[in-house]
Design an enzyme around this catalytic site. Sequence first.
Site, PDB file in Angstrom:
ATOM      1  N   HIS A  71       0.875  -1.175   0.000  1.00 32.74           N
ATOM      2  CA  HIS A  71       0.000   0.000   0.000  1.00 32.74           C
ATOM      3  C   HIS A  71       0.910   1.223   0.000  1.00 32.74           C
ATOM      4  O   HIS A  71       1.698   1.417   0.934  1.00 32.74           O
ATOM      5  CB  HIS A  71      -0.921  -0.013   1.231  1.00 32.74           C
ATOM      6  CG  HIS A  71      -1.888  -1.150   1.221  1.00 32.74           C
ATOM      7  ND1 HIS A  71      -2.153  -1.934   2.309  1.00 32.74           N
ATOM      8  CD2 HIS A  71      -2.661  -1.640   0.203  1.00 32.74           C
ATOM      9  CE1 HIS A  71      -3.050  -2.849   1.973  1.00 32.74           C
ATOM     10  NE2 HIS A  71      -3.362  -2.699   0.696  1.00 32.74           N
ATOM     11  N   HIS A  94       3.139  -3.363   6.758  1.00 30.05           N
ATOM     12  CA  HIS A  94       1.961  -2.486   6.659  1.00 30.05           C
ATOM     13  C   HIS A  94       1.841  -1.555   7.860  1.00 30.05           C
ATOM     14  O   HIS A  94       2.396  -1.821   8.920  1.00 30.05           O
ATOM     15  CB  HIS A  94       0.690  -3.327   6.568  1.00 30.05           C
ATOM     16  CG  HIS A  94       0.544  -4.042   5.273  1.00 30.05           C
ATOM     17  ND1 HIS A  94      -0.173  -3.532   4.228  1.00 30.05           N
ATOM     18  CD2 HIS A  94       1.056  -5.228   4.842  1.00 30.05           C
ATOM     19  CE1 HIS A  94      -0.124  -4.373   3.208  1.00 30.05           C
ATOM     20  NE2 HIS A  94       0.633  -5.416   3.543  1.00 30.05           N
ATOM     21  N   GLU A 144       1.798  -5.566  10.797  1.00 27.41           N
ATOM     22  CA  GLU A 144       0.915  -4.391  10.730  1.00 27.41           C
ATOM     23  C   GLU A 144       1.230  -3.565  11.976  1.00 27.41           C
ATOM     24  O   GLU A 144       1.140  -4.085  13.084  1.00 27.41           O
ATOM     25  CB  GLU A 144      -0.520  -4.906  10.769  1.00 27.41           C
ATOM     26  CG  GLU A 144      -1.605  -3.900  10.634  1.00 27.41           C
ATOM     27  CD  GLU A 144      -1.897  -3.526   9.183  1.00 27.41           C
ATOM     28  OE1 GLU A 144      -1.688  -2.346   8.867  1.00 27.41           O
ATOM     29  OE2 GLU A 144      -2.296  -4.408   8.395  1.00 27.41           O
TER      30      GLU A 144
END
Lengths: 315, 336
Positions: B19, B122, B184
Site C-alpha cells: 500500500h 503495513h 501491521e
Amino acid sequence: MSSYNNSARFNEARKVAIFGGTHGNEMSGVTLVNLWVKNSAEIQRKRVETKPFITNPRAVEKCSRYVDTDLNRAFSPENLSAPEGDNLPYEVQRAQEINRMFGPKGSPEAYDVIFDLHNTTSNMGCTLILESSKDHFNLQMMNYIKKAIAPASCLVLLNEHPLLKYSTSRSVAKHPVGLEVGPQPQGVLRSNIFEAMRIILKHALDFIELFNEGMEFPPCTVEVFRVSERVDYPRDANGNIIAMVHPNLQDCDWEPLNPGDPMFQTFDGKTIHYQGPGTVYPTFINEAAYYEKQQAFVTTRRETLLASAIRKHEN
Amino acid sequence: MELVCLPRLPRVAVCGGTHGNELSGVYLVRELLRVQRETSEKEKEEEDKKSMSVLTVLANPKAMQRCSRYIDTDLNRCFTHAILNSPLSDKPPYEMVRSRDLNALLGPKGSCEAVDLVCDLHNTTANMGLCFISYSDCDWICLHIFRHLQRQMPEISMRYIHFDVSNRESYSLDSIGKHGFAIEIGPQPHGVVRSNIYTTMKSGVQHMLDWVHFFNSGTTFEGGLVEVFTMVKNIDYPRDCVTCSITAAIHPKLQDRDFCLLHPGDPMFQTFSGETLRYKGKEALYPFFINECAYYEKGIALSLARKKHVMIPTVRVQTEQEEQANKLGFASEEEE
C-alpha cells in the site's frame, strides 16, 4: 454609546459561510458541513445568515486532498482573473466559482466571515488561523472563543509571512478564519476531533450574534504564534527524505524548540539537531500533506497582540 | 514436548509499499536496499556465508509515487489463486499486472519454487501496536517468529491475528510464500512516517531475520503456548440508506481500544446527533482495526476476534539427511 473612545467600528457580520472539504480527506469539516447542509438549525443565529458549503466536492468524492492542485492555495489574483475555460485545473475553476459566490475577494459585496474547516495529522489541538494582525474583529472573536472554551485550549496561529502566506479559500471573505484541529489521520473521522471542531464553531457563531446585537467588546490582548520559518526534511539528491521527525519533537507542537535540541532522526538512526539562533515554537509537525510541500514543520514566535475595542456601526 | 523438524528457510522476502501510503514499510525497505547497495563486495561475501538470502521488494511503486494506497485496485487483494490464474483483460488494472509480476518473482504461489518466507510490511491508523496477520494458526514458523519478537521486544504490545481462509482463497502478498505473514503497525496516519513506528518495524524485521538465521543454523526453539486472535467478523458503520454515507463515528469509549474486550451492550458508535449505539452481539469479542482509514470504502468500522491459546511444538531445522528423506517421501507421495 461607546465606553471606549477609540473603538473600531465594523458593519454587522450578516453574511457568514462555513467551508468544509477544501481538502477532501479532512473528514471533520466534510462531515460537519454535510450535516449542516441537511439541517442547519445548529448554525443559525439571529441577524446572521450562515451558509454551510462544500468547497471541493470532487476531492471529497475521491477522499483525496485535491484533484488537480491544492484549492487552499488557488485564490491568487492571477488564478481568480485567469480567462475561464475547461483547460484550467479543476481547483482553479472552483476557486473562480467560489470567488463569484462568496466574494469577489476584496470587494464590499464579499462575505463578512468565512470559517474554513481543516484537520491535521499534527498534534496541534484546536488552532485558529489568523491572516492579519490588524484584523481586530477576528482578534476579538478569537479572544472570545479562547475564553469560552477554557479550560480547554485553543491557540492562534498568525500567518502574515510575506513568503509563507498563501491564498486560502477563506481569503475571499472580509474576515477569514481558518480552523485546524488535530491530530487526525486523513480519511479518518475521530469523534473527539469532530466534537472539538463543532464546539469552536458554536462559540464563534455566538460571538457574531452578540456583536450583531450591538455588544461592545473591550480592548484585549491575544497571544498568537507568528509563522516565522519553514523547515524541510533532510533529503537526498533525488529529493527523497532521509530522516523523520525526531521522537523527542514528534507531537510536541507549540512547545519550545531550543538550539541543540533533537529535530530529525535519519533512517539509519542518527540524530540531527536544531541549529537556529534562538528558541522557536514549532507547529504543523509531521503533517501528511506537507511532505510534498517540502515542509517538516514551521517555526513560530510567540507574541501578544493588542485588539482594540470593537462594536458595530450604528446604521 | 513434541519436536518437529522443518525444512530450512534459505530465501526470505521483505516487502514494503504494497500500500503506497503506508510509509514505514516504504522507507524501511528503501533503507534496507540502500544498505545492500552500500555494502562492499567483501562484506557481501561474508553475507553469503549466512544461512539465507534476503530479497527486498517495493511491491507497488506507482502507488508509492502517488502516496496513495493503490492506483486501480487494492494490490493486497490480488493474490488469490483465481485472480493470479485467470486471463487478463485488454486493459488490466495496474495492480492485476503487478500481482502477477510479484507472483513470478516470489512464487509461484503454492509451488516448491516459491520463496520460503514472505514478510509484508503495513501500517494502520488503528491503535493496534504490532500485529502479525497470518492465514494459519498452525504455521509453526510464523508462530515461532512471533514468539521470538515478543521476547526480544517486551516493551511493544504484540498480537498474532489469524484470518481463517484457505490458501487458495488467501488474497494478500504474503500468501505467495511457503510461509508468510504481514506485520501491521499502528497507529500511524497514512502518508506520514513516525519515528517510533519506523523504529519498531525496523527492530521487528531485524529480529525476524535473526530468528531465521538461528533456525537455519540449527538452533532448537522450545514450544509453548501462544495467544492467537482469530478473526470472527467485521462491523460496518451505520449508514444512510439512500446516500450510504456514514451517520456515526466510532464511539470515544471504543476509539483506540483495540484488543480491549468488547462486551454486549458496550458503546460502539456515536451518531452525529449524539446518540450512543451499542454492541448488540451475544458474545464478548476483541475489537481490532478500529477506525482504519482504508476500510471506510470496504464497509468495515472494526473487526472482531476470538482469543485462544495455541500450543506450538518445539522446532528445529531438518538435517540434510532428513531433508533428502523428506523430499523422496514427498516425491513418492506425489506419484501415488
